[in-house]
Write a protein that holds these residues in place. Structure first.
Motif, short mmCIF file in Angstrom:
data_model
loop_
_atom_site.label_atom_id
_atom_site.label_comp_id
_atom_site.label_asym_id
_atom_site.label_seq_id
_atom_site.Cartn_x
_atom_site.Cartn_y
_atom_site.Cartn_z
N ALA A 153 -34.28 -0.34 34.85
CA ALA A 153 -35.45 -1.22 34.76
C ALA A 153 -36.15 -0.82 33.48
CB ALA A 153 -36.36 -1.01 35.96
N LEU A 177 -39.17 -0.98 31.07
CA LEU A 177 -40.60 -1.25 31.24
C LEU A 177 -41.36 -0.99 29.94
CD1 LEU A 177 -40.69 0.64 34.57
CD2 LEU A 177 -41.13 -1.79 34.37
N GLY A 199 -41.88 -5.63 32.80
CA GLY A 199 -40.50 -5.23 32.70
C GLY A 199 -39.63 -6.32 32.12
N GLN A 221 -32.15 -6.62 36.45
CA GLN A 221 -32.32 -5.53 35.51
C GLN A 221 -31.09 -5.46 34.61
OE1 GLN A 221 -31.59 -5.11 38.76
NE2 GLN A 221 -29.96 -3.60 38.93
N TRP A 276 -39.96 -10.68 29.22
CA TRP A 276 -40.89 -9.69 29.77
C TRP A 276 -41.65 -10.36 30.91
CZ3 TRP A 276 -41.11 -4.67 28.57
CH2 TRP A 276 -40.64 -4.24 27.34
N VAL A 315 -44.43 -6.74 36.54
CA VAL A 315 -43.63 -6.08 37.58
C VAL A 315 -44.00 -6.58 38.97
CG1 VAL A 315 -43.20 -3.83 38.64
CG2 VAL A 315 -43.18 -4.06 36.15
N PHE A 357 -37.79 -2.39 40.32
CA PHE A 357 -38.93 -2.47 39.40
C PHE A 357 -40.18 -1.83 40.00
CE2 PHE A 357 -36.25 -5.00 36.80
CZ PHE A 357 -36.74 -4.77 35.52
N SER A 397 -41.71 1.27 38.01
CA SER A 397 -43.09 1.17 37.57
C SER A 397 -43.91 2.36 38.06
CB SER A 397 -43.71 -0.15 38.05
OG SER A 397 -45.06 -0.23 37.69
#
Length: 183
Positions: free
Chosen positions: A53, A55, A62, A75, A153, A156, A171, A175
């Motif tokens: 993932a 970020l 993400g 992902q 993008w 999340v 995610f 995160s």
């Protein structure tokens, strides 16, 4: 250290966050014991894969790729390759290849595991080891049409559809790991 030794060490050292991930961790190690080719896509019984993932530095946004074959926002990640020295390195390579972002920083150790059925190799299991990666601040995306139908993008806590529960769980875990590291 060989890639197989690195995968085994990464899985053996990892403290799974819950009972489900601990069950998968043990199953992956048993799969490697039973299948000497478990790191290769040629392993019809299933093979270890690596994903990340990706970020932003805050952990709030993400990168997801619209998988051309599956038709889901997912992902970055994929198969291990002969040139991969480490499992985390394979996840970083996939992240950079699929997002176009250079210089992602991998958080130490996986954040979760996911076992899922895929159509590759005539149908098999991906035993996915999932990492969190932090992109440089302001990183731009570059779509590779061989890797993705789209790329973006996303917040999340508001991932695009269609996606799946495994992606949402990754995610969320990634995160939390990024935010914890930043604290």
């Amino acid at each position: 250290m060989s890639l197989a030794e690195d995968v085994r060490a990464a899985l053996s050292a990892w403290a799974a966050p819950d009972a489900r991930n601990e069950e998968l961790r043990r199953a992956y190690l048993e799969h490697m014991d039973a299948h000497p080719d478990a790191l290769h896509r040629s392993c019809a019984a299933g093979h270890i894969t690596a994903s990340a993932a990706v970020l932003d530095p805050s952990g709030a946004k993400g990168v997801l790729t619209l998988h051309g074959k599956v038709g889901l926002w997912l992902q970055t990640g994929g198969h291990l390759e002969d040139g991969d020295a480490t499992l985390a390195g394979a996840a970083a390579r996939e992240a950079e290849e699929e997002s176009g972002i250079r210089g992602v920083v991998m958080l130490p150790g996986p954040v979760r595991l996911d076992r899922h059925w895929v159509g590759c190799c005539g149908g098999t299991w991906h035993l996915d080891v999932q990492y969190a990666a932090v992109a440089p601040d302001g990183a731009a995306l570059t779509i590779d049409p061989q890797e993705s139908s789209d790329l973006g993008w996303f917040p999340v806590d508001d991932l695009p559809e269609p996606t799946d529960d495994a992606c949402r769980a990754l995610f969320a875990a990634a995160s939390a790991a990024v935010r914890e590291q930043a604290a």
